[in-house]
Design a protein around this motif. Structure first.
Motif, PDB file in Angstrom:
ATOM      1  N   LEU A 122     -41.733   6.703  16.128  1.00  0.00           N
ATOM      2  CA  LEU A 122     -41.928   5.508  15.306  1.00  0.00           C
ATOM      3  C   LEU A 122     -43.115   5.663  14.359  1.00  0.00           C
ATOM      4  O   LEU A 122     -43.062   5.231  13.203  1.00  0.00           O
ATOM      5  CB  LEU A 122     -42.146   4.280  16.205  1.00  0.00           C
ATOM      6  N   GLN A 123     -44.160   6.326  14.849  1.00  0.00           N
ATOM      7  CA  GLN A 123     -45.362   6.472  14.022  1.00  0.00           C
ATOM      8  C   GLN A 123     -45.097   7.330  12.791  1.00  0.00           C
ATOM      9  O   GLN A 123     -45.616   7.046  11.706  1.00  0.00           O
ATOM     10  CB  GLN A 123     -46.486   7.092  14.870  1.00  0.00           C
ATOM     11  N   VAL A 124     -44.293   8.396  12.932  1.00  0.00           N
ATOM     12  CA  VAL A 124     -44.071   9.293  11.794  1.00  0.00           C
ATOM     13  C   VAL A 124     -42.903   8.848  10.915  1.00  0.00           C
ATOM     14  O   VAL A 124     -42.683   9.422   9.847  1.00  0.00           O
ATOM     15  CB  VAL A 124     -43.823  10.747  12.267  1.00  0.00           C
ATOM     16  N   THR A 125     -42.139   7.850  11.352  1.00  0.00           N
ATOM     17  CA  THR A 125     -41.007   7.384  10.536  1.00  0.00           C
ATOM     18  C   THR A 125     -41.324   6.052   9.845  1.00  0.00           C
ATOM     19  O   THR A 125     -41.421   5.980   8.619  1.00  0.00           O
ATOM     20  CB  THR A 125     -39.734   7.249  11.391  1.00  0.00           C
ATOM     21  N   VAL A 126     -41.484   5.001  10.625  1.00  0.00           N
ATOM     22  CA  VAL A 126     -41.725   3.684  10.032  1.00  0.00           C
ATOM     23  C   VAL A 126     -43.202   3.315  10.012  1.00  0.00           C
ATOM     24  O   VAL A 126     -43.627   2.429   9.272  1.00  0.00           O
ATOM     25  CB  VAL A 126     -40.930   2.590  10.785  1.00  0.00           C
ATOM     26  N   GLY A 127     -44.008   3.977  10.846  1.00  0.00           N
ATOM     27  CA  GLY A 127     -45.429   3.657  10.926  1.00  0.00           C
ATOM     28  C   GLY A 127     -45.657   2.446  11.814  1.00  0.00           C
ATOM     29  O   GLY A 127     -44.908   1.468  11.740  1.00  0.00           O
ATOM     30  N   LEU A 128     -46.681   2.506  12.647  1.00  0.00           N
ATOM     31  CA  LEU A 128     -46.955   1.412  13.579  1.00  0.00           C
ATOM     32  C   LEU A 128     -48.178   0.599  13.206  1.00  0.00           C
ATOM     33  O   LEU A 128     -48.505  -0.386  13.862  1.00  0.00           O
ATOM     34  CB  LEU A 128     -47.134   1.980  15.002  1.00  0.00           C
ATOM     35  N   GLY A 129     -48.873   1.020  12.160  1.00  0.00           N
ATOM     36  CA  GLY A 129     -50.065   0.286  11.754  1.00  0.00           C
ATOM     37  C   GLY A 129     -51.163   0.402  12.797  1.00  0.00           C
ATOM     38  O   GLY A 129     -51.323   1.420  13.453  1.00  0.00           O
ATOM     39  N   SER A 130     -51.892  -0.682  12.980  1.00  0.00           N
ATOM     40  CA  SER A 130     -52.987  -0.713  13.947  1.00  0.00           C
ATOM     41  C   SER A 130     -52.423  -0.956  15.348  1.00  0.00           C
ATOM     42  O   SER A 130     -51.842  -2.012  15.626  1.00  0.00           O
ATOM     43  CB  SER A 130     -53.987  -1.817  13.579  1.00  0.00           C
ATOM     44  N   VAL A 131     -52.579   0.031  16.222  1.00  0.00           N
ATOM     45  CA  VAL A 131     -52.043  -0.049  17.582  1.00  0.00           C
ATOM     46  C   VAL A 131     -53.176  -0.383  18.559  1.00  0.00           C
ATOM     47  O   VAL A 131     -54.253   0.222  18.479  1.00  0.00           O
ATOM     48  CB  VAL A 131     -51.395   1.294  17.980  1.00  0.00           C
ATOM     49  N   PRO A 132     -52.972  -1.344  19.475  1.00  0.00           N
ATOM     50  CA  PRO A 132     -54.004  -1.638  20.471  1.00  0.00           C
ATOM     51  C   PRO A 132     -54.425  -0.375  21.223  1.00  0.00           C
ATOM     52  O   PRO A 132     -53.587   0.472  21.540  1.00  0.00           O
ATOM     53  CB  PRO A 132     -53.308  -2.633  21.408  1.00  0.00           C
ATOM     54  N   VAL A 133     -55.708  -0.278  21.503  1.00  0.00           N
ATOM     55  CA  VAL A 133     -56.229   0.950  22.087  1.00  0.00           C
ATOM     56  C   VAL A 133     -55.603   1.252  23.437  1.00  0.00           C
ATOM     57  O   VAL A 133     -55.380   2.418  23.790  1.00  0.00           O
ATOM     58  CB  VAL A 133     -57.775   0.871  22.196  1.00  0.00           C
ATOM     59  N   TRP A 134     -55.259   0.219  24.207  1.00  0.00           N
ATOM     60  CA  TRP A 134     -54.694   0.469  25.534  1.00  0.00           C
ATOM     61  C   TRP A 134     -53.311   1.103  25.440  1.00  0.00           C
ATOM     62  O   TRP A 134     -52.912   1.876  26.319  1.00  0.00           O
ATOM     63  CB  TRP A 134     -54.641  -0.821  26.350  1.00  0.00           C
ATOM     64  N   ILE A 135     -52.576   0.829  24.365  1.00  0.00           N
ATOM     65  CA  ILE A 135     -51.274   1.464  24.164  1.00  0.00           C
ATOM     66  C   ILE A 135     -51.458   2.945  23.851  1.00  0.00           C
ATOM     67  O   ILE A 135     -50.764   3.810  24.404  1.00  0.00           O
ATOM     68  CB  ILE A 135     -50.486   0.762  23.040  1.00  0.00           C
ATOM     69  N   SER A 136     -52.387   3.256  22.975  1.00  0.00           N
ATOM     70  CA  SER A 136     -52.667   4.660  22.645  1.00  0.00           C
ATOM     71  C   SER A 136     -53.099   5.431  23.887  1.00  0.00           C
ATOM     72  O   SER A 136     -52.652   6.558  24.123  1.00  0.00           O
ATOM     73  CB  SER A 136     -53.764   4.745  21.574  1.00  0.00           C
ATOM     74  N   VAL A 137     -53.971   4.835  24.682  1.00  0.00           N
ATOM     75  CA  VAL A 137     -54.439   5.490  25.901  1.00  0.00           C
ATOM     76  C   VAL A 137     -53.275   5.713  26.867  1.00  0.00           C
ATOM     77  O   VAL A 137     -53.120   6.793  27.442  1.00  0.00           O
ATOM     78  CB  VAL A 137     -55.548   4.653  26.575  1.00  0.00           C
TER      79      VAL A 137
END
Length: 278
Positions: free
Chosen positions: A221-236
């Motif tokens: 999703l990040q490289v196709t549509v882009g997710l914008g600002s993602v909450p840090v807990w999701i990234s972790v």
């Protein structure tokens, strides 16, 4: 991945140390269990391949933990690129080995004439192709992350969708969709044709999906549509879950084979050498 908050960095680093220690402890038992047991070594060749890949990644987990527990990224950009290469290669080998374990378990139980046939060739292909795929961003097909002062994990630069779109989608098909299909197919055939319960048939595909699906979806999703600002807990979470698989793998496969499990119990209980299989 970058983490700015010092508390989150510390928690992330501590978790990475815990994952690394759990993985190394499990594979230490596994290594001692198959030591001097030629038959068991031959029987578990793909588990050994998985162990080598997971141990390779575990060293990177320690790098990540050290970086997380420091206020800034303590290594240079070149080390970040090398870390990304090693992490990708280890992950690709691990996924391919897990897939081959499914095929191997089916062969052992239902197609003994195919067990061990050309395994050396296939093992070489797994490692060569995985290393090649991991190195592609260094040659322009994809892009590794670049280190900044807040970096804790070096992998792919998912914010650069243009550079990584083709790479991520290709990798997702070859090292995620295809392995999942093969795992479910061979474990389903194993359960049907052997007519006996198998721990790996029930557990491995589910654990694999739980650990890798969030990151696969996040990256796609990040490289196709882009997710914008993602909450840090999701990234972790999406970065931790695939690494968690390295910690549980040795214990799953110890439990899944009675002969291997007994050998591991012998190691833990320090049984005398003469009781070990030669």
């Amino acid at each position: 991945m970058e983490l700015h908050d010092s508390t989150i960095r510390t928690i992330f680093g501590a978790l990475m140390f815990l994952i690394a220690a759990t993985s190394m402890a499990g594979y230490a038992i596994y290594g001692l269990a198959i030591w001097n047991r030629k038959k068991l070594q031959q029987k578990t060749i793909w588990v050994t391949s998985l162990a080598m890949a997971d141990i390779l990644m575990t060293f990177q987990f320690i790098v990540v933990a050290v970086a997380s527990l420091r206020s800034t990224w303590p290594f240079g950009n070149f080390e970040c690129q090398v870390s990304a290469l090693i992490s990708l290669a280890g992950g690709f080998v691990a996924i391919a080995s897990i897939t081959w374990i499914a095929i191997d378990r089916y062969y052992q139980a239902c197609k003994p004439e195919k067990f061990g046939v050309n395994y050396g060739f296939f093992l070489g292909c797994v490692w060569f192709l995985s290393l090649l795929a991991a190195a592609l961003p260094a040659f322009g097909f994809g892009s590794y992350e670049h280190a900044s002062k807040d970096t804790v994990v070096c992998l792919l630069d998912l914010d650069d969708g243009k550079a990584n779109r083709g790479y991520v989608m290709t990798v997702a098909l070859i090292w995620f969709v295809y392995p999942v299909v093969k795992m479910f197919l061979y474990y389903h055939k194993l359960a049907q044709e052997s007519k006996s319960p198998h721990l790996v048939a029930r557990l491995v595909p589910v654990v694999f999906l739980l650990c890798y699906t969030p990151y696969a979806l996040f990256a796609a999703l990040q490289v196709t549509v882009g997710l914008g600002s993602v909450p840090v807990w999701i990234s972790v979470a999406v970065h931790l879950l695939p690494k968690l698989l390295s910690a549980v793998n040795p214990y799953i496969y110890m439990q899944s084979d009675p002969e291997l499990l007994q050998a591991c119990k012998d190691v833990i209980s320090w049984k005398s050498e003469e009781k070990k299989e030669k």
